[in-house]
Scaffold this motif. Structure first.
Motif, short mmCIF file in Angstrom:
data_model
loop_
_atom_site.label_atom_id
_atom_site.label_comp_id
_atom_site.label_asym_id
_atom_site.label_seq_id
_atom_site.Cartn_x
_atom_site.Cartn_y
_atom_site.Cartn_z
N ASP A 92 0.86 -1.19 -0.03
CA ASP A 92 0.03 -0.25 -0.11
C ASP A 92 0.94 1.26 -0.15
OD1 ASP A 92 -2.45 1.66 -0.04
OD2 ASP A 92 -2.50 1.35 2.28
N VAL A 93 0.62 1.88 -1.06
CA VAL A 93 1.83 3.20 -1.21
C VAL A 93 1.13 4.53 -1.53
CG1 VAL A 93 3.61 4.02 -2.67
CG2 VAL A 93 3.25 1.59 -2.68
N LYS A 105 10.37 22.47 -4.10
CA LYS A 105 10.01 21.12 -4.35
C LYS A 105 10.04 20.29 -3.18
CE LYS A 105 12.29 21.85 -8.98
NZ LYS A 105 13.03 23.06 -8.64
N LEU A 106 9.03 19.38 -3.35
CA LEU A 106 8.97 18.36 -2.25
C LEU A 106 8.36 16.97 -2.79
CD1 LEU A 106 8.62 18.04 0.96
CD2 LEU A 106 6.10 18.24 0.38
N MET A 107 9.08 16.11 -2.29
CA MET A 107 8.53 14.57 -2.72
C MET A 107 8.68 13.86 -1.52
SD MET A 107 9.30 11.16 -3.21
CE MET A 107 11.04 10.84 -3.65
N VAL A 108 7.57 13.12 -1.15
CA VAL A 108 7.37 12.05 -0.14
C VAL A 108 6.50 11.07 -0.57
CG1 VAL A 108 6.31 11.76 2.11
CG2 VAL A 108 7.09 14.01 1.53
N THR A 109 7.45 9.83 -0.53
CA THR A 109 6.61 8.47 -0.52
C THR A 109 6.75 7.60 0.81
OG1 THR A 109 6.93 6.61 -2.18
CG2 THR A 109 8.78 7.61 -1.63
N MET A 110 5.70 6.87 0.64
CA MET A 110 5.58 5.91 1.88
C MET A 110 5.05 4.63 1.33
SD MET A 110 4.50 8.19 5.03
CE MET A 110 5.17 6.94 6.21
N GLU A 111 5.62 3.66 1.65
CA GLU A 111 5.17 2.31 1.19
C GLU A 111 4.95 1.32 2.44
OE1 GLU A 111 6.21 -1.72 -1.67
OE2 GLU A 111 7.41 0.17 -1.89
N ARG A 112 3.98 0.96 2.64
CA ARG A 112 3.49 -0.05 3.85
C ARG A 112 3.59 -1.54 3.07
NH1 ARG A 112 -1.96 0.45 4.58
NH2 ARG A 112 -1.57 -1.04 6.53
N HIS A 244 -3.91 1.78 -9.05
CA HIS A 244 -2.98 2.98 -8.98
C HIS A 244 -3.63 4.39 -9.80
CE1 HIS A 244 0.91 5.19 -9.03
NE2 HIS A 244 0.25 5.76 -10.21
N TYR A 245 -4.08 5.27 -8.79
CA TYR A 245 -4.71 6.41 -9.32
C TYR A 245 -3.72 7.71 -8.79
CZ TYR A 245 -6.83 6.56 -4.70
OH TYR A 245 -6.98 6.47 -3.24
N GLU A 246 -3.80 8.91 -9.67
CA GLU A 246 -3.30 10.04 -9.17
C GLU A 246 -4.39 11.07 -9.18
OE1 GLU A 246 1.03 8.66 -11.10
OE2 GLU A 246 -0.08 10.32 -11.71
N GLN A 247 -3.94 12.24 -8.35
CA GLN A 247 -4.79 13.14 -8.06
C GLN A 247 -4.22 14.53 -8.14
OE1 GLN A 247 -7.17 13.31 -4.71
NE2 GLN A 247 -9.11 13.82 -5.73
N SER A 248 -4.64 15.60 -8.69
CA SER A 248 -3.80 16.81 -8.66
C SER A 248 -4.54 17.81 -7.67
CB SER A 248 -3.95 17.61 -10.07
OG SER A 248 -3.12 17.05 -11.09
N GLY A 249 -3.46 18.63 -7.10
CA GLY A 249 -4.26 19.69 -5.93
C GLY A 249 -3.32 20.53 -5.65
N GLU A 250 -3.43 21.12 -4.46
CA GLU A 250 -2.56 22.07 -3.98
C GLU A 250 -1.88 21.54 -2.69
OE1 GLU A 250 -3.31 26.56 -3.63
OE2 GLU A 250 -3.75 25.90 -1.89
N LEU A 251 -0.78 21.65 -2.38
CA LEU A 251 -0.14 21.26 -1.28
C LEU A 251 0.55 22.65 -0.40
CD1 LEU A 251 0.80 18.89 0.36
CD2 LEU A 251 2.98 18.95 -0.82
N ALA A 252 0.17 22.86 0.78
CA ALA A 252 0.49 24.10 1.37
C ALA A 252 0.52 23.66 3.12
CB ALA A 252 -0.63 25.22 1.25
N GLY A 253 1.34 24.49 3.67
CA GLY A 253 1.45 24.45 5.10
C GLY A 253 2.71 25.14 5.88
N GLY A 268 0.74 20.49 -6.73
CA GLY A 268 1.22 19.07 -6.50
C GLY A 268 0.20 17.91 -6.85
N PHE A 269 0.45 16.92 -6.56
CA PHE A 269 -0.18 15.78 -6.87
C PHE A 269 0.29 14.82 -5.94
CE2 PHE A 269 3.11 13.61 -9.20
CZ PHE A 269 2.66 12.36 -9.05
N ARG A 270 -0.87 13.85 -5.85
CA ARG A 270 -0.52 12.45 -5.02
C ARG A 270 -1.08 11.46 -5.61
NH1 ARG A 270 -4.98 9.78 -2.50
NH2 ARG A 270 -7.03 10.61 -2.94
N ASN A 271 -0.42 10.10 -5.53
CA ASN A 271 -0.94 9.20 -5.99
C ASN A 271 -0.84 7.85 -4.88
OD1 ASN A 271 1.51 6.97 -5.71
ND2 ASN A 271 2.48 8.32 -6.97
N HIS A 272 -1.93 6.95 -5.21
CA HIS A 272 -2.18 5.99 -4.24
C HIS A 272 -2.12 4.66 -5.13
CE1 HIS A 272 -4.92 4.08 -0.97
NE2 HIS A 272 -3.74 3.83 -0.78
N SER A 273 -1.27 3.69 -4.53
CA SER A 273 -1.18 2.33 -5.27
C SER A 273 -1.34 1.09 -4.42
CB SER A 273 0.22 2.50 -5.93
OG SER A 273 0.44 1.08 -6.70
N PHE A 274 -2.13 0.29 -4.49
CA PHE A 274 -2.02 -1.00 -3.71
C PHE A 274 -2.43 -2.11 -4.32
CE2 PHE A 274 -6.03 1.32 -3.64
CZ PHE A 274 -7.19 0.24 -3.74
#
Length: 444
Positions: A92-93, A105-112, A244-253, A268-274
């Motif tokens: 699950d990623v 620029k920011l990149m974060v990835t986490m795979e369970r 596996h799907y991806e979604q565009s949006g805004e990353l802020a904080g 930014g965008f996020r993806n979810h893969s499992f």
């Protein structure tokens, strides 16, 4: 009697023709670097057959089930952290990539993985300070539970990524140190509290939304042998095992970097893969671009080589408008053999992609890069590049990934620090000659 003889003759001719056609379709096309197939003599016939089958398959699986697949219950089911099954390859990623016109620029990835194993990486590029990364890199493995108990969250190693609103809002938190990239390594305390927000539940599902013509192009280049027909017979099973799907949006904080607090806002965008079918050791190469333009649009362009899955060169991607509408790429001249085939990614890339409505000239310039290793035995080596780009004259920023096979293994000085229970499992796995193992015993 004559009629029966004539019927037998006709039947025999038909069988012979079928055998001849299958033999011709199974001819191996010319290969570049013994890996990447060119268009063979029967490419056009195979392309139209593949396109027809793909469109029929997608209608049966997706189009006639649009109401169910777009329902709130289904979206909530796929967007939350997934329960890992007993399959040893269950995964699950969730990943995020983002950039802004100032160059952040920011990149974060986490795979369970099972038994609390987490594979995680974070890169933060600050124009005035340079590139910083999570301290374990180039190794990505964290152990998040005691004694190998199961975990149900994207959490560990200072990370916590979680869902706040289905298909709309995710939270990214990190508290720990980041290290600088370069000969002199500096470690600085960093705290991130970022919110990814999409304007709608619209998303790009790779099984459903990739261009059928791009997939048909890849299939038509291959030899249609027994392996191909076996794969076609199991396609429903394969689709069920990979999401596996991806979604565009805004990353802020907020970011607190070495005692200095500031606010970041990025496209930014996020993806979810499992699923259970994500075996990195079978991937020959891939290249992946995520580009965020100053006009608010974004695009993803990629090319995957996985010959064991019968796809020696599969082109993928889409363009997302500022309003969040996705258009799949229908053509791309980005060929893996032209970019970094020797194991060293290029610093500049120029290529052309198309959607049904528009052609895009993409120009890439690499600003910085770093290396990480993916897999429990470092099966793959990934070059993460942090780039500036121009697309049809519009400036932008983004990320690129170049993945290669890696056979050097995970070094002993790193693996020796793993928990004893994990070392025992890995030693036993290496002694196996077959993957016929008991459920619940192993992690791959």
């Amino acid at each position: 009697m004559v009629f029966l003889l004539l019927l037998g003759l006709i039947f025999g001719i038909l069988i012979t023709l079928v055998v001849v056609v299958l033999k011709l379709l199974g001819l191996k096309p010319p290969l570049i670097f013994d890996k990447y197939p060119l268009k063979g003599i029967f490419y056009r016939v195979k392309f139209w057959i593949a396109l027809l089958v793909l469109r029929r398959l997608r209608y049966r699986i997706y189009r006639r089930n649009e109401l169910l697949l777009g329902s709130d219950d289904h979206l909530a089911k796929i967007d939350r952290p997934q329960e890992l099954s007993n399959d040893p390859k269950s995964y699950d990623v969730v990943s995020f990539m983002a950039a802004n016109k100032e160059g952040h620029k920011l990149m974060v990835t986490m795979e369970r993985r099972r038994r609390g194993v987490l594979k995680a990486a974070l890169y933060l590029w600050l124009p005035e300070k340079g590139l910083f990364s999570s301290p374990n890199l180039p190794d990505m493995i964290y152990f998040t539970t005691e004694g190998g108990e199961e975990s149900r969250e994207f959490q560990g190693g200072g990370f916590h990524v979680y869902l706040e609103e289905c298909m709309k809002v995710w939270r990214i938190k990190y508290k720990g140190v980041l290290k600088s990239n370069g000969e002199v390594v500096k470690k600085v305390p960093v705290e991130l509290n970022l919110r990814f927000k999409s304007s709608s539940a619209e998303h790009f599902d790779y099984n459903r939304d990739l261009s059928s013509s791009l997939i048909a192009d890849s299939i038509a280049r291959e030899a249609w042998n027994e392996k191909f027909y076996s794969l076609m017979r199991s396609v429903n099973h394969i689709v069920e095992k990979r999401t596996h799907y991806e979604q565009s949006g805004e990353l802020a904080g907020k970011v607190n970097f070495n005692g200095e607090a500031f606010y970041l806002k990025m496209l930014g965008f996020r993806n979810h893969s499992f699923g259970t079918e994500r075996c990195l050791s079978s991937i020959n190469r891939y290249v992946y671009f995520a580009l965020f333009m100053d006009d608010g649009s974004s695009m993803v362009v990629g090319n995957l080589s996985q010959p064991s899955f019968f796809l020696s060169s599969l082109k993928v991607g889409y363009v997302c408008s500022p309003s969040g509408k996705y258009q799949p790429l229908t053509e791309s001249n980005f060929e893996l053999y032209s970019y970094g085939e020797k194991g060293i990614p290029p610093q500049h890339q120029n290529f052309v992609v198309r959607t049904e409505e528009k052609e895009y000239l993409i120009q890439i310039q690499v600003k910085e890069s770093a290396v990480r290793y993916v897999g429990v035995d470092w099966e793959s080596k990934v070059f993460n590049q942090f780039v500036a780009c121009t697309v049809n004259g519009v400036s932008g920023q983004g990320h690129a990934e170049f993945l290669y096979r890696h056979k050097g293994g995970r070094p002993d000085d790193i693996s020796s620090r793993d928990p004893s229970w994990y070392q025992i499992i890995k030693q036993f796995e290496r002694s196996l000659t077959l993957l016929d193992v008991e459920d619940g015993d192993f992690i791959f």
